[in-house]
Structure formats: structure tokens, C-alpha cells
Design an enzyme around this catalytic site. Structure first.
Site, PDB file in Angstrom:
ATOM      1  N   GLU A   1       0.919  -0.953   0.112  1.00 52.93           N
ATOM      2  CA  GLU A   1      -0.059  -0.026   0.069  1.00 52.93           C
ATOM      3  C   GLU A   1       0.796   1.329  -0.080  1.00 52.93           C
ATOM      4  O   GLU A   1       0.614   2.107   0.773  1.00 52.93           O
ATOM      5  CB  GLU A   1      -0.952  -0.179   1.145  1.00 52.93           C
ATOM      6  CG  GLU A   1      -1.991  -1.262   1.088  1.00 52.93           C
ATOM      7  CD  GLU A   1      -3.212  -1.108   2.074  1.00 52.93           C
ATOM      8  OE1 GLU A   1      -2.845  -1.359   3.240  1.00 52.93           O
ATOM      9  OE2 GLU A   1      -4.221  -1.136   1.629  1.00 52.93           O
TER      10      GLU A   1
ATOM     11  N   GLU B   1      -4.442  -9.845   0.178  1.00 57.76           N
ATOM     12  CA  GLU B   1      -5.064 -10.069   1.511  1.00 57.76           C
ATOM     13  C   GLU B   1      -6.606 -10.329   1.272  1.00 57.76           C
ATOM     14  O   GLU B   1      -7.118  -9.645   0.144  1.00 57.76           O
ATOM     15  CB  GLU B   1      -5.161  -8.795   2.305  1.00 57.76           C
ATOM     16  CG  GLU B   1      -3.552  -8.104   2.602  1.00 57.76           C
ATOM     17  CD  GLU B   1      -3.420  -6.805   3.166  1.00 57.76           C
ATOM     18  OE1 GLU B   1      -4.446  -6.334   3.476  1.00 57.76           O
ATOM     19  OE2 GLU B   1      -2.246  -6.371   3.016  1.00 57.76           O
TER      20      GLU B   1
END
Lengths: 630, 321
Positions: A469, A537
Site C-alpha cells: 500500500e 489480503e
């Protein structure tokens, strides 16, 4: 050279006098030492250190590194451990918003057109707590008269090092090993080691992971002596040929630059029990390469059969005396992309994975070997075959454990800059770092280099992950390039390129998404997909969750390019502390320490509770991962 | 073998209706609106009358996708829905509600094969709807409990639908035949069918207390207690009550707290001392979801729309089985 506080403010200064990263091999003086896993070249510095804490850089004990300084006000601290859990600094949990949110206005140096470099942002930061560490040591006899280096396995988030009052070096990157040569400053008898640890530096922008924000020497510290001729680095390439039955072994050894003048010999053995595949002795040189040793009917490494061959490198002096012996486990396996499907040893790979933060409810991220061994038992029991080291390199010991237990690793760099590009859920990369800023590229490529160089020989690692991220730009593309330039045998992973598709061709060999609903994954796979799909994820197991897992696992049967993923996540992050009312041990989370801004219970997403007892949902994971445990 | 010649003794009281037999004594209260006393072998099993339940303590996923906000009306209904109508049937025939003075026509030796009491609860939602809970008791002491929820357009989705029994003291253990662990409609594939015993009344220690402890697809469940609130009962021998499936397996949880008590806590240590047993049979259970915890909804097939009817049934086993 003198230590300079300005390094904290400069993203271009991230290592000073640090030794280059190298393979994580152990070495021993004798074969008996090797068999006992106890090297007399090593002297641990873990244990009780002297310690002083300062709320700000300006209040720190300047000059404390000098042996004649007054250390009467110093207390004690245990190494390894976090300063905050030793009672010195405030505990704080925040997710994406930077820890200074609402307290200080900061923008990264050189972002938004800045040309000043933001001097003083951290060196004068009112939130930049400082830990001053002192350790007195006398070299063990076995280390004397050798070159001696010191290894810090993890120091958060910036450190300066002195020995006997002399400045030695500076390091950032909290989760990679930092190594320095102490030899010039060693003295007979007692030596005084001084480490000044700052909670913040420009690295703070790069380490915005969703976790408790700690500081301190939280992993082990040791001295290691090196014999006069020493294998500094080894690069193993245990390839498998197209026939999938013949191994192709290659190794490159890097010794000290003057090794050729020593008259030493290097004996390299590759064996599997009684079967000896290579036994070669050659004169020592700075670089030695052995290429293309065939291993017929090779016993392949995989999850179900993590078979390992043994490499043994012996360095012998001119008289034939053993100087050091280096063992390393070798796993032959082949990772490739074929018809846009990731294959391991010719078979389609199914990742039944978890994201694993290093966590121990009492010790924070300073986990123990017992924690790791427990985790591997849980993996085995519940058919978990893969782990993503979210979002930083783990303790070195974890990688060899994964080799031996057949756990597929997505080895991730220490990088997350979430707060620079996503605000209140919206993509807003106005001051994203590293982005394409040249001033930040060195630091992030260095993190890729450290990760690669340290762990390159582990068969368990199938993928290098560039970070988490952090949006996408030239700098992350340069990290991807670094891995591809150095490693033909593995694939790269990075999810954040989905936020900036301009870089799709330069970043990540797989299409990685997080928390995409099953329908969105189908849409991708139904529309001419270019890369295999992985959930880096998925199944966010916060509280009472993990419903509907079959909607993901069904895709395994329906789409060859769907290759599974990594559940978020393995263990809750909460701290076991004494209740202020009852005195009982209780688990506390963000906001429970008057810490603000906080994201409270958002760190409780594990398949295990923070004390490592399983959550009820684990039986569901066991069922579905067991179903696809191929 | 059940004693087929036994009769159910009926006491037509002024505020209650009593049903007695060998080893049991039940009292249904017109004022309290439900089964006020369920006594077996001298041991009381109820603390307050069972009530329909509609709420589940907000899960992290419920918070993230704003489900609890959208369905908040059901929290009030869970706490406050009154009993608005009562009917009684004897041997399958409805009778005039036998309250005073109607009950003057009965004697001190009334009997029946079966007696049914139907309690209608009107939800405090807007719009309102009704839930009818029917208890049919036979001479063995078995109670067949049927719950009917009437669907009503315009109501938000249900967090849960069940019938909640609060027992006077905390259970020592409960056992059941059903699925292992904690299961939900969208998380029960890993549950293995078997006979399980659970010691104490564990609350799953999620970091923030929330809905927990559901057991799907259960054939029977037995709660065992050892102490009562009866000051004249010093006995500490364990005693049990069994719930069995009627035609279909049922879902239940057995916890020391109501959904509201769990809802209010931010940490498990804030929950009150373990005091009661909250045994709830759920006729419908909403899934927990898992895609993410900040907006993704539970998959549609695991929702509980409130515009359709629900029926569920189970049996509180009698004394002679």
C-alpha cells in the site's frame, strides 16, 4: 566521521558505514560446532543494557557515548525489546494516518515541489523520542584478534552507533539487519558500545504499516568474529531443468578481497545423506563460482515434501587447518509463469496463505523462537501452505524454518506509505512517497537490496514483494527492476500498482488485489486477464468474521489463473497488560493507552487471538485449505 | 416409556395458568406475558419469561458495513416488545381466556391431554409486526415451542430471530449434538458433527465483545446447572434441562450475557460477573460476512429480510423420556 542529526531529516541518507547486506549463512570454527549449532565466532549482546530515555532529540543526553561521560542517571532495559513496553514511551496504535496526525503538520521532503529538504522535521521533532543505550562488553577469547562486526537484527526506526566514543555508523530500515565493522575501535578488556535510537526519521514515511508504533532495539544484537579467510556471501542457484527431474546446482562464493593471497583452499560439498553430488577443492579467491553441477533424479522441494540437500563450504588455511565451515540447506524447486499461470515444479500453484505480522502479546513485535515454532505447528495443522511477511522482513530464523517446513513465502520489503496517498478512504496521492521522487529512490531500492541479499538462498521464498500500500511510481518500479535484475528464479509481487495502472508493465508479475469481492475477481478473470490472480489480503478476520470463504475457494476450481491468496491475518495485535482496576492480565488495543489518533480494535483481525489461542473461525480455514491442500 | 395414562393437571389461576405433572410444574403468566416458571424436580429454570429476540451484539463487520445502524430498530424491539395478546387451547380446542371470573367455572382437579398457550408480541418497530410464541405441553411435561414471525414490508433486515431463555444461575456446562466450535450460516463447513461438551459459559474473547457462540444445525442441547436461587435449596447436585429438535435441527447459543450486555462492552473484562445463563434458540441466523470489515455486506443469501415470515420449532424435553 562524526554523527550528524541532520541524517534523520534527509531521505537520501539511510545508511552510513553499514556493511553491505549479504546472505544469512551461519559459519562455525569446527564441524562439531556446526552440528551443535553453536558458533564460537558469535558473542550475543542480548540481555540487560543501560538505558536513558528522552522525550525529544533536544533533551537527549548529548555525548553519552563517551566513556568518560556521566552515566549515573541511566536505568536499565532488556534487549531485545520495545522502549514503549519497557515503560518509557507511550504505546500507540494507528493504521494509515501517520502517528503525528493532528499534532504536527508534516509533508515529506521533496514532495509537492519542495526544494528545501525540510531540515529539522525529525531532528527537531517534538514527537521524536530518543533511547540512549549503553552496553559494556569484553570480547570472548574466541573472538579476539579477528575482524569483529556487530549485527543489529532490528532497530526501530533510526540508530547511531559508537564504540569506545568513536562514531561507527548509522542505519535506518527497522526490519533489516544492520551490520558494522567494529575492528578499528576495539580495545583489549572492556569496550563501551553506545546506540542512540530515534523513534522517527524520514524512514517514518516509509514505515506506515498498520501496527503499534514502537521504537528501540527489538531484535537480537551480536558480535561476530571472522576468520582471516571468510565466506562473506554465497549465492545458491538450485535450478530444475525443463525435464523436471534434473537439478542444476550453481553457487557463487564471495570471500574477502585478499583471499587469493592467503594460500587458503575452499572445499565445496553438496550432498544428500550418503549421496555426494559435489566435492571440489580449489584455491581461495575473492569470488569463486561453481556452475551447472547436475543432480540427476533430483528430489524436489515443495510444501508436502520440503526436501533439502546440504551444502557445506569449508575454508582451509595453507596448512590444511579448518578456518570455518558454512552449512546451508538447499532446496531444488522451479518457479515459473507458463500460460499466465504460476507453476511450482510444473504444477499449478495454489496458495493457502496467511499474512503474518510478527506478534507476541507480551513482547510486541519482538517475537521468540517458540512463537515461530508454534506458528508453524498451527500452519501444519490447518493446511496453511504460504505466508506473506507483511509488511517487512521477519526475523532471520523464520526463513530457514519455512524452508524446512515447506511454507511458501512471499518475502515482503519493509515499505508502506499508506498515509501519503490514501486519506479517509480516497486515493489522493498528492504527496505520495516514494512515488517517482529521485530523492527517495535510493532508500527504497536499498530495502529491496537488503531483503534480496539476506534471503536469496531460501527455497521457501517463491515471490519477492515490493511492499504494501504505497501507490506506484518510478521508485517502486526500480525495486521491481532490482529483483528481476538479480533473480531469474522468482516472481515479483506488488498490489499497489492497481492504484496506478500506468506501471502495470513494470511492476508485479501477478495481478494482486486485496479484499476484492469474489464477483470482482470473476470480472477480472473473465476479461482477458494478463497476469495470474492472487489475493494478497482477503477474508478480513476482524472479530467474528470469515464468513463466505467458499465464494473464494470456488474460484480455484473455475479459473486456472486464480491461484489463491493470503488471509488477513494470522494473529490479533493486542497487548497483554495489567488491568488498572482489577490487576488481572487483559488484552488491550489501540486507544487503551490514551493514544490518539487511534484506530482502536482494527488490529484484531487474526485467525488467532493475540495470546495465540485460536479463534473459532480457524476450523473453517482448516476445512477449505485442507480441501485444496494439493 | 412415557406413562400414557398420566394426565396433565391444570390450575386455572387468576393471573396465571399452571400445568403440573410428574416431576414438573409450569406457570404461564398472563401479566408477564409468557412462561414464568419452568420447574423440574423442584428446580426453577426461568429467571424471567422467555421473549423473542431480534438483536445480535454488533460484530466488527456489522459496524463496518453500517448494518447495526440500518437495523437499529430491532435493538429497541429486542428490549421492549410487549405481549399484546394471549390465547389458550385445551386438547386442541381454543377456550375463552380463563382469567377471573371466567376461571370460576373450573375446579381443583382439572386435567387435560395437552394445553397450548399462544403469546403474541408486537414489535416496537415502525411499522410494527408480530411474533407468536406457542407452548404446547403434554402429560410428560414436554413443551413443544413454536415461534412464528410475521413478515412486514418496510422493516429493516433482522440481525437475528430467536427465543431467549434467561436462567436464574450460571450453568456449569452445556452439551450438544451438532457442529464443532462456533458456527454461522456462512461459516459452518468446517464444523464437524459430533457430541460436544462445553464447560462453563465461555464468551469468545473477541477484542471487542460481540455476537458469538452460535451453534448451527443442532439436534439437541442440554444445560446443566448446580445451584438455584432458592434459599431453601442447599443442594448442589447438578441438574439438567434438554432442548431437542422438533422436525428440523435448531440453532442456539448458551452464554452468560444478553446481546445488549455484550453490545455495551468495549473489552471482555468490562462484562458483569457471570451470574445467569442466557440460552437462546435461533430460528434464523444472519451470516457474519468476511470480505472486509469496512463496508462489504454479508453475502445476500445469508441476510434475514424482515418482509417474509419465519417459523421455527423445538421441544423442551419432558420428564419421562
Amino acid at each position: 566521521m562524526q554523527a550528524d542529526l541532520k541524517w534523520l531529516d534527509d531521505p537520501q541518507t539511510f545508511r552510513v558505514n553499514q556493511l553491505p547486506a549479504h546472505s544469512d549463512h551461519h559459519y562455525y570454527r569446527t564441524v562439531a560446532e556446526m552440528q551443535a549449532h553453536q558458533s564460537s565466532f558469535v558473542q550475543s549482546l542480548d540481555g540487560t543494557w543501560q538505558f536513558a530515555f528522552a522525550q525529544t532529540p533536544q533533551e537527549r543526553p548529548v555525548g553519552f557515548e563517551q566513556p568518560d561521560a556521566d552515566h549515573q542517571n541511566f536505568g536499565e532495559i532488556q534487549v531485545p525489546g520495545h522502549i514503549e513496553l519497557a515503560g518509557y514511551g507511550q504505546l500507540h496504535y494507528t493504521n494509515t494516518l501517520y502517528p503525528w496526525e493532528g499534532k504536527l503538520y508534516r509533508r515529506p521532503a521533496y514532495a509537492l515541489g519542495d526544494t528545501t529538504g525540510m531540515p529539522g522535521m525529525f531532528s527537531e521533532g517534538p514527537d521524536n523520542t530518543v533511547g540512549a543505550y549503553l552496553k559494556t562488553f569484553t570480547l570472548n577469547p574466541e573472538l579476539r584478534d579477528h575482524r569483529v562486526v556487530i549485527q543489529f537484527d532490528g532497530v526501530e526506526e533510526a540508530m547511531y552507533l559508537w564504540l569506545n566514543g568513536h562514531f561507527v555508523g548509522y542505519a535506518e530500515d527497522s526490519f533489516s539487519q544492520s551490520e558494522f565493522d567494529l575492528t578499528p575501535y576495539l580495545q583489549a578488556g572492556e569496550n563501551l558500545l553506545a546506540v542512540e535510537v530515534f523513534k522517527r526519521s524520514t524512514a517514518a514515511f516509509l514505515e506506515d504499516q498498520d501496527f503499534f508504533r514502537f521504537s528501540g532495539i527489538f531484535r537480537s544484537v551480536r558480535l561476530v568474529a571472522q576468520p582471516t579467510v571468510h565466506v562473506n556471501d554465497l549465492t545458491i542457484r538450485a535450478n530444475v531443468l525443463d525435464d523436471l527431474t534434473t537439478g542444476d546446482f550453481n553457487v557463487t562464493l564471495n570471500l574477502n578481497a585478499d583471499a587469493a593471497q592467503s594460500g587458503a583452499q575452499v572445499k565445496t560439498i553438496l550432498h544428500a545423506g550418503q549421496q555426494v553430488l559435489l566435492n571440489q577443492t580449489v584455491p581461495a579467491q575473492a569470488e569463486l563460482t561453481i556452475r551447472h553441477v547436475p543432480v540427476p533424479n533430483v528430489h524436489l522441494w515443495d510444501h508436502h515434501d520440503p526436501y533439502l540437500y546440504q551444502l557445506q563450504v569449508e575454508v582451509l588455511d595453507a596448512s590444511g587447518q579448518l578456518l570455518e565451515v558454512v552449512p546451508y540447506d538447499v532446496g531444488f524447486r522451479r518457479v515459473e509463469l507458463k500460460d499466465k499461470v504460476m507453476l511450482l515444479n510444473g504444477h499449478r500453484l495454489i496458495l493457502n496463505g496467511v499474512n503474518r505480522h510478527e506478534w507476541d502479546a507480551k513482547r510486541g513485535r519482538s517475537v521468540t523462537l517458540a512463537d515461530m515454532q508454534y506458528d508453524l505447528q498451527v500452519f501444519k495443522q490447518h493446511h496453511i501452505n504460504a505466508v506473506r511477511t507483511c509488511h517487512y522482513p521477519d526475523q532471520i530464523a523464520w526463513y530457514a524454518l519455512c524452508d524446512r517446513n515447506g511454507i511458501y513465502m512471499m518475502a515482503e520489503n519493509n515499505l508502506e506509505t499508506h498515509g501519503t496517498w490514501q486519506k479517509m478512504g480516497a486515493v489522493e496521492p498528492s504527496y505520495n512517497v516514494p512515488g517517482s521522487l529521485p530523492q527517495w529512490q535510493g532508500a527504497v531500492v536499498d530495502r529491496a537490496r537488503s531483503n534480496y541479499q539476506t534471503f536469496k538462498n531460501h527455497p521457501a521464498i517463491l515471490f519477492w514483494s515490493l511492499g504494501n500500500e504505497s501507490y506506484a511510481g518510478d521508485d517502486i518500479a526500480a525495486m521491481d527492476q532490482y529483483y528481476h535484475d538479480h533473480d531469474e528464479g522468482r516472481l515479483t509481487h506488488y498490489e499497489g500498482v492497481c492504484r496506478n495502472r500506468v506501471y502495470a508493465d513494470r511492476i508485479s508479475d501477478m495481478e494482486s488485489m486485496m479484499y476484492d469481492p469474489p464477483k470482482a475477481i470473476r470480472d477480472y478473470l473473465d476479461n482477458d486477464p494478463q497476469k495470474p490472480f492472487v489475493n494478497c489480503e482477503y477474508m478480513h478476520d476482524m472479530g467474528n468474521s470469515l464468513g463466505g470463504m467458499n465464494s473464494y475457494t470456488d474460484l480455484i476450481d473455475q479459473y486456472p489463473m486464480y491461484q489463491g491468496g493470503f488471509i488477513w491475518d494470522y494473529i490479533d495485535q493486542a497487548l497483554l497488560v495489567n488491568d488498572e482496576v482489577t490487576g488481572q492480565l487483559v488484552l488491550r488495543y489501540g486507544g487503551d493507552f490514551d493514544d490518539r489518533h487511534s484506530d482502536y480494535e482494527f488490529s484484531g483481525d487474526g485467525l488467532l487471538f493475540a495470546d495465540r489461542t485460536p479463534k473459532p473461525a480457524l476450523q473453517e480455514v482448516s476445512y477449505y485449505y485442507g480441501k485444496y491442500d494439493r | 416409556m412415557a406413562n400414557t395414562t398420566a394426565k396433565l393437571h391444570v390450575v386455572y389461576g387468576d393471573g396465571t395458568l399452571g400445568l403440573h405433572g410428574e416431576g414438573f410444574q409450569y406457570i404461564f403468566s398472563y401479566e408477564r406475558g409468557g412462561l414464568e416458571s419452568l420447574k423440574r424436580n423442584g428446580k426453577e429454570w426461568l429467571y424471567r419469561v422467555p421473549k423473542p429476540t431480534f438483536w445480535r451484539a454488533t460484530t466488527d463487520n456489522d459496524r463496518g458495513n453500517h448494518f447495526s445502524e440500518k437495523s437499529a430498530m430491532w435493538l429497541g424491539a429486542d428490549l421492549f416488545s410487549p405481549c399484546t395478546h394471549i390465547e389458550v387451547a385445551v386438547n386442541g380446542q381454543d377456550i375463552t381466556l380463563p382469567i377471573a371470573p371466567e376461571n370460576n367455572r373450573y375446579s381443583d382437579h382439572e386435567t387435560a391431554e395437552t394445553v397450548t398457550l399462544r403469546f403474541t408480541y408486537t414489535t416496537t418497530t415502525v411499522p410494527a409486526t408480530t411474533v407468536v410464541v406457542s407452548y404446547t405441553v403434554d402429560a410428560t411435561g414436554a413443551i413443544r415451542v413454536h415461534t412464528h414471525f410475521t413478515g412486514q414490508a418496510g422493516l429493516p433486515e433482522l440481525p437475528a430471530l430467536g427465543l431467549r431463555f434467561v436462567m436464574p444461575t450460571a450453568a456449569q456446562q452445556f452439551s450438544y449434538r451438532g457442529l464443532s466450535g462456533e458456527t454461522y450460516p456462512d461459516r459452518m463447513a468446517g464444523g464437524q458433527l459430533g457430541d460436544y461438551q462445553v464447560t462453563g459459559l465461555p464468551v469468545t474473547p473477541y477484542m471487542v465483545p460481540q455476537e458469538c457462540g452460535m451453534h448451527m444445525a443442532t439436534e439437541h442441547a442440554t444445560v446443566t446447572r448446580a445451584i438455584t436461587l432458592n434459599n431453601a435449596d442447599p443442594d448442589t447436585e447438578p441438574f439438567s434441562l434438554t432442548f431437542t429438535q422438533a422436525d428440523q435441527p435448531f440453532n442456539f447459543s448458551c452464554l452468560p450475557y444478553t446481546a445488549e450486555e455484550l453490545e455495551n462492552a468495549t473489552h471482555i473484562e468490562e462484562l458483569p460477573p457471570l451470574r445467569r445463563t442466557v440460552f437462546t434458540v435461533f430460528g434464523a441466523v444472519r451470516g457474519v460476512g468476511g470480505i472486509d470489515s469496512w463496508g462489504a455486506d454479508v453475502e445476500a443469501k445469508y441476510h434475514l429480510p424482515a418482509d417474509r415470515d419465519y417459523d421455527f420449532e423445538f421441544v423442551i424435553a419432558g420428564t419421562q423420556e
